[in-house]
Structures are given as structure tokens and as C-alpha cells.
Design a protein around this motif. Structure first.
Motif, short mmCIF file in Angstrom:
data_model
loop_
_atom_site.label_atom_id
_atom_site.label_comp_id
_atom_site.label_asym_id
_atom_site.label_seq_id
_atom_site.Cartn_x
_atom_site.Cartn_y
_atom_site.Cartn_z
N VAL A 80 0.83 -1.22 0.00
CA VAL A 80 0.00 0.00 0.00
C VAL A 80 0.85 1.26 0.00
O VAL A 80 2.05 1.21 0.27
CB VAL A 80 -0.94 0.05 1.23
CG1 VAL A 80 -1.90 -1.12 1.25
CG2 VAL A 80 -0.14 0.09 2.52
N SER A 81 0.21 2.36 -0.29
CA SER A 81 0.80 3.69 -0.11
C SER A 81 0.01 4.39 0.98
O SER A 81 -1.18 4.14 1.15
CB SER A 81 0.69 4.50 -1.41
OG SER A 81 1.48 3.90 -2.41
N VAL A 82 0.67 5.27 1.72
CA VAL A 82 0.03 5.96 2.84
C VAL A 82 0.22 7.46 2.67
O VAL A 82 1.33 7.92 2.37
CB VAL A 82 0.64 5.52 4.19
CG1 VAL A 82 -0.01 6.26 5.34
CG2 VAL A 82 0.52 4.02 4.38
N ALA A 83 -0.85 8.20 2.85
CA ALA A 83 -0.78 9.66 2.83
C ALA A 83 -1.37 10.18 4.13
O ALA A 83 -2.45 9.76 4.54
CB ALA A 83 -1.53 10.23 1.64
N GLY A 97 4.82 2.01 -0.02
CA GLY A 97 5.45 0.79 0.45
C GLY A 97 6.16 0.05 -0.66
O GLY A 97 5.88 0.27 -1.86
N ASP A 98 7.08 -0.83 -0.29
CA ASP A 98 7.79 -1.64 -1.26
C ASP A 98 6.80 -2.47 -2.06
O ASP A 98 5.94 -3.15 -1.48
CB ASP A 98 8.80 -2.56 -0.57
CG ASP A 98 9.92 -1.80 0.09
OD1 ASP A 98 10.22 -0.67 -0.38
OD2 ASP A 98 10.51 -2.32 1.04
N GLY A 99 6.91 -2.42 -3.36
CA GLY A 99 6.05 -3.21 -4.23
C GLY A 99 4.68 -2.63 -4.48
O GLY A 99 3.88 -3.21 -5.19
N ALA A 100 4.38 -1.49 -3.89
CA ALA A 100 3.06 -0.87 -4.10
C ALA A 100 3.02 -0.26 -5.50
O ALA A 100 3.97 0.39 -5.95
CB ALA A 100 2.81 0.23 -3.07
N GLY A 101 1.93 -0.50 -6.20
CA GLY A 101 1.79 0.01 -7.55
C GLY A 101 1.44 1.48 -7.57
O GLY A 101 1.09 2.06 -6.52
N PRO A 102 1.53 2.10 -8.73
CA PRO A 102 1.22 3.53 -8.83
C PRO A 102 -0.24 3.84 -8.53
O PRO A 102 -0.56 4.95 -8.13
CB PRO A 102 1.59 3.88 -10.28
CG PRO A 102 1.55 2.59 -11.00
CD PRO A 102 1.91 1.52 -10.01
N GLN A 103 -1.12 2.87 -8.70
CA GLN A 103 -2.54 3.10 -8.43
C GLN A 103 -2.87 3.10 -6.95
O GLN A 103 -3.94 3.51 -6.55
CB GLN A 103 -3.41 2.05 -9.15
CG GLN A 103 -3.39 0.68 -8.52
CD GLN A 103 -2.15 -0.15 -8.86
OE1 GLN A 103 -1.23 0.32 -9.49
NE2 GLN A 103 -2.14 -1.39 -8.41
N SER A 104 -1.93 2.64 -6.12
CA SER A 104 -2.23 2.59 -4.68
C SER A 104 -2.02 3.96 -4.09
O SER A 104 -2.35 4.27 -3.01
CB SER A 104 -1.35 1.55 -3.99
OG SER A 104 -0.02 1.99 -3.90
#
Length: 104
Positions: A80-83, A97-104
Motif C-alpha cells: 500500500v501507499s500511505v498519505a 510501500g515496497d512493491g506498491a503500484g502507482p494506483q495505490s
């Protein structure tokens, strides 16, 4: 009612954890002693009831909350990505996060 997938539940929990962690950061900031100010200025403003205090989420607190969320997602094997945003909706910190795609 449709049962939510594991991924949806983890992402929802992660966002909730980030929001809670951010809230604790703000509460901690509110509990801190205010910075020392000249006694005369505080006394004059207090007499006129013109005091205003504003607290903001620090970059350190936002980063700590975002990292805790990434760690929790990693334990669940989620990418995931976190904002973290402030009360006005402005982005304070964004972590991917590592391996999180651009859409996350």
C-alpha cells in the motif's frame, strides 16, 4: 450484506489506523506545554480574552504514523501507499510501500 474481501478490510483498517495515529499525534501536541512567551504579552491578551492557540501535526508525528501504517500493512502482506493529511486536507507526508503500484 456482501462480505468484504480481506484486501478491502485490511486497507480500511490501515486507513483507520493512520487516522487514529494522526489523532493521537494531535492530542499529544495539544497536551504539550505551550512555548514560553513574554509574560506581559500573555497577561495583556488573557485580560482581553484574545488568546488563540492552534496546533498542527508535525512532520515527525505524521511520518511516524505513516510508517506504523506501512508496517501493519506489511505484516498482512499488503502493498500500500500511505498519505497523512492535516485538518485542511493538505498532504503532510506520503509514503509508498515496497512493491506498491502507482494506483495505490
Amino acid at each position: 450484506m456482501k462480505k468484504l474481501s480481506l484486501r478491502t478490510r485490511v486497507l480500511t483498517g490501515t486507513v483507520a489506523a493512520a487516522a487514529i495515529a494522526g489523532t493521537f499525534g494531535v492530542v499529544s501536541a495539544n497536551a504539550a506545554a505551550p512555548a514560553a512567551a513574554p509574560a506581559a504579552a500573555v497577561k495583556a491578551d488573557a485580560a482581553n480574552k484574545n488568546l488563540t492557540r492552534s496546533t498542527h501535526l508535525t512532520i515527525e508525528a505524521a511520518t511516524k504514523a505513516a510508517q506504523a501504517t506501512l508496517d501493519a500493512a506489511e505484516k498482512e502482506n499488503q502493498r500500500v501507499s500511505v498519505a497523512v493529511v492535516d485538518r485542511n486536507g493538505n498532504t503532510v507526508v506520503t509514503l509508498r510501500g515496497d512493491g506498491a503500484g502507482p494506483q495505490s
